[in-house]
Design a protein around this motif. Structure first.
Motif, mmCIF file in Angstrom:
data_model
loop_
_atom_site.group_PDB
_atom_site.id
_atom_site.type_symbol
_atom_site.label_atom_id
_atom_site.label_comp_id
_atom_site.label_asym_id
_atom_site.label_seq_id
_atom_site.Cartn_x
_atom_site.Cartn_y
_atom_site.Cartn_z
ATOM 1 N N THR A 108 0.835 -1.192 0.000
ATOM 2 C CA THR A 108 0.000 0.000 0.000
ATOM 3 C C THR A 108 0.877 1.252 0.000
ATOM 4 O O THR A 108 0.595 2.211 -0.723
ATOM 5 C CB THR A 108 -0.942 0.000 1.222
ATOM 6 O OG1 THR A 108 -1.811 -1.127 1.120
ATOM 7 C CG2 THR A 108 -1.763 1.261 1.302
ATOM 8 N N ILE A 109 1.933 1.234 0.764
ATOM 9 C CA ILE A 109 2.853 2.375 0.788
ATOM 10 C C ILE A 109 3.513 2.543 -0.576
ATOM 11 O O ILE A 109 3.577 3.655 -1.109
ATOM 12 C CB ILE A 109 3.915 2.209 1.896
ATOM 13 C CG1 ILE A 109 3.249 2.279 3.276
ATOM 14 C CG2 ILE A 109 5.014 3.262 1.766
ATOM 15 C CD1 ILE A 109 4.150 1.845 4.423
ATOM 16 N N ARG A 110 3.974 1.433 -1.164
ATOM 17 C CA ARG A 110 4.604 1.516 -2.489
ATOM 18 C C ARG A 110 3.612 2.066 -3.515
ATOM 19 O O ARG A 110 3.957 2.917 -4.333
ATOM 20 C CB ARG A 110 5.128 0.150 -2.944
ATOM 21 C CG ARG A 110 6.368 -0.310 -2.191
ATOM 22 C CD ARG A 110 6.886 -1.654 -2.664
ATOM 23 N NE ARG A 110 7.142 -1.715 -4.092
ATOM 24 C CZ ARG A 110 8.139 -1.090 -4.722
ATOM 25 N NH1 ARG A 110 8.981 -0.347 -4.037
ATOM 26 N NH2 ARG A 110 8.304 -1.202 -6.018
ATOM 27 N N TYR A 111 2.378 1.594 -3.476
ATOM 28 C CA TYR A 111 1.360 2.067 -4.416
ATOM 29 C C TYR A 111 1.074 3.553 -4.178
ATOM 30 O O TYR A 111 0.960 4.329 -5.134
ATOM 31 C CB TYR A 111 0.081 1.239 -4.279
ATOM 32 C CG TYR A 111 -0.967 1.646 -5.271
ATOM 33 C CD1 TYR A 111 -0.799 1.405 -6.634
ATOM 34 C CD2 TYR A 111 -2.129 2.293 -4.861
ATOM 35 C CE1 TYR A 111 -1.756 1.789 -7.556
ATOM 36 C CE2 TYR A 111 -3.090 2.681 -5.773
ATOM 37 C CZ TYR A 111 -2.900 2.429 -7.117
ATOM 38 O OH TYR A 111 -3.851 2.822 -8.032
ATOM 39 N N ARG A 115 3.091 5.786 -3.013
ATOM 40 C CA ARG A 115 4.233 6.539 -3.566
ATOM 41 C C ARG A 115 4.143 6.616 -5.088
ATOM 42 O O ARG A 115 4.396 7.671 -5.682
ATOM 43 C CB ARG A 115 5.544 5.876 -3.167
ATOM 44 C CG ARG A 115 5.916 6.055 -1.730
ATOM 45 C CD ARG A 115 7.206 5.318 -1.432
ATOM 46 N NE ARG A 115 7.517 5.329 -0.034
ATOM 47 C CZ ARG A 115 8.326 4.449 0.545
ATOM 48 N NH1 ARG A 115 8.914 3.496 -0.158
ATOM 49 N NH2 ARG A 115 8.562 4.523 1.842
ATOM 50 N N MET A 116 3.804 5.493 -5.733
ATOM 51 C CA MET A 116 3.690 5.480 -7.203
ATOM 52 C C MET A 116 2.637 6.475 -7.678
ATOM 53 O O MET A 116 2.761 7.048 -8.755
ATOM 54 C CB MET A 116 3.311 4.083 -7.700
ATOM 55 C CG MET A 116 4.437 3.087 -7.715
ATOM 56 S SD MET A 116 3.901 1.557 -8.516
ATOM 57 C CE MET A 116 3.805 0.456 -7.120
ATOM 58 N N GLN A 117 1.590 6.665 -6.876
ATOM 59 C CA GLN A 117 0.505 7.574 -7.236
ATOM 60 C C GLN A 117 0.763 9.011 -6.769
ATOM 61 O O GLN A 117 -0.084 9.874 -6.926
ATOM 62 C CB GLN A 117 -0.812 7.059 -6.649
ATOM 63 C CG GLN A 117 -1.202 5.675 -7.114
ATOM 64 C CD GLN A 117 -1.286 5.577 -8.618
ATOM 65 O OE1 GLN A 117 -1.885 6.421 -9.279
ATOM 66 N NE2 GLN A 117 -0.657 4.576 -9.193
ATOM 67 N N GLY A 118 1.933 9.244 -6.163
ATOM 68 C CA GLY A 118 2.292 10.582 -5.704
ATOM 69 C C GLY A 118 1.573 11.021 -4.442
ATOM 70 O O GLY A 118 1.428 12.213 -4.182
ATOM 71 N N ARG A 119 1.145 10.054 -3.630
ATOM 72 C CA ARG A 119 0.375 10.373 -2.427
ATOM 73 C C ARG A 119 1.180 10.295 -1.140
ATOM 74 O O ARG A 119 0.641 10.509 -0.065
ATOM 75 C CB ARG A 119 -0.825 9.435 -2.319
ATOM 76 C CG ARG A 119 -1.816 9.610 -3.429
ATOM 77 C CD ARG A 119 -3.084 8.827 -3.147
ATOM 78 N NE ARG A 119 -3.838 8.693 -4.349
ATOM 79 C CZ ARG A 119 -4.126 7.544 -4.949
ATOM 80 N NH1 ARG A 119 -3.742 6.409 -4.427
ATOM 81 N NH2 ARG A 119 -4.816 7.532 -6.060
ATOM 82 N N GLY A 120 2.413 9.899 -1.179
ATOM 83 C CA GLY A 120 3.232 9.894 0.022
ATOM 84 C C GLY A 120 3.357 8.554 0.710
ATOM 85 O O GLY A 120 2.929 7.521 0.189
ATOM 86 N N ASN A 121 3.983 8.584 1.895
ATOM 87 C CA ASN A 121 4.383 7.374 2.612
ATOM 88 C C ASN A 121 3.408 6.855 3.650
ATOM 89 O O ASN A 121 3.631 5.794 4.221
ATOM 90 C CB ASN A 121 5.714 7.628 3.322
ATOM 91 C CG ASN A 121 6.822 7.874 2.352
ATOM 92 O OD1 ASN A 121 6.822 7.362 1.241
ATOM 93 N ND2 ASN A 121 7.782 8.682 2.759
#
Length: 182
Positions: free
Chosen positions: A121-124, A126-132
């Motif tokens: 979920t964290i990786r996703y 980040r990929m979407q530009g939403r943070g950690n």
């Protein structure tokens, strides 16, 4: 558990893993990651979602719940959110045909949520530009025998230890209750 994962992973495997997750999210709107522990209190089975955040919803996590049942439960929450109703702290989902079956959503606030559990979920996010630290809600289930939740006085210890509390305190008063079709 983390060391075993680090020993297994390399860039090619990570890219293949990410690609698989993204294909599922594109096809279904969301996907889930299932983590199987080794049975002790520190390494329990759990599952969590990826993609709910694309619909302005928190991602979900649940501990020690049968994978086939949790997938259906995740779908119910997904459809509920897509229908325009929000997933809020304290929301109770009931399935009347299952004689008292219900679950309550609780807002995850404890750091272990992001430090130990929702890596994909964290990786996703980040990929979407939403943070950690994507918003996460825990699906909490009561004792089948007593109906008591982990925050209830007298709740069986096995129910409490089977689902680490990523939330704090009792659910807010007045949260909605929704009956789901079977």
């Amino acid at each position: 558990m983390l060391q075993r994962f680090r020993d297994w992973i390399d860039d090619a495997r990570l890219q293949a893993h990410d690609s698989s997750l993204l294909k599922k999210i594109k096809k279904f709107g969301w996907t889930a990651t299932y983590v199987y522990g080794d049975g002790d209190e520190d390494h329990q089975d759990f599952a969590y979602t990826l993609g709910f955040s694309d619909f302005a919803a928190p991602e979900l996590i649940v501990f020690n719940f049968d994978p086939q049942l949790v997938n259906g439960l995740f779908w119910q929450y997904f459809e509920y959110q897509k229908s325009g109703r929000g997933l809020v702290d304290g929301l109770v989902f009931r399935i009347p045909e299952m004689d008292g079956f219900e679950c309550t959503l609780r807002k995850a606030v404890k750091p272990q949520t992001w430090e130990r559990h929702v890596f994909d979920t964290i990786r996703y996010s980040r990929m979407q530009g939403r943070g950690n630290r994507p918003e996460v809600m825990q699906i909490v289930w009561p004792s089948a025998a007593t109906g008591q939740y982990p925050w209830s006085p007298g709740c069986p210890e096995t129910v409490i230890t089977s689902q680490p509390a990523l939330f704090e305190g009792n659910p807010p008063a007045g949260a909605p209750m929704v009956d789901l079709p079977l």
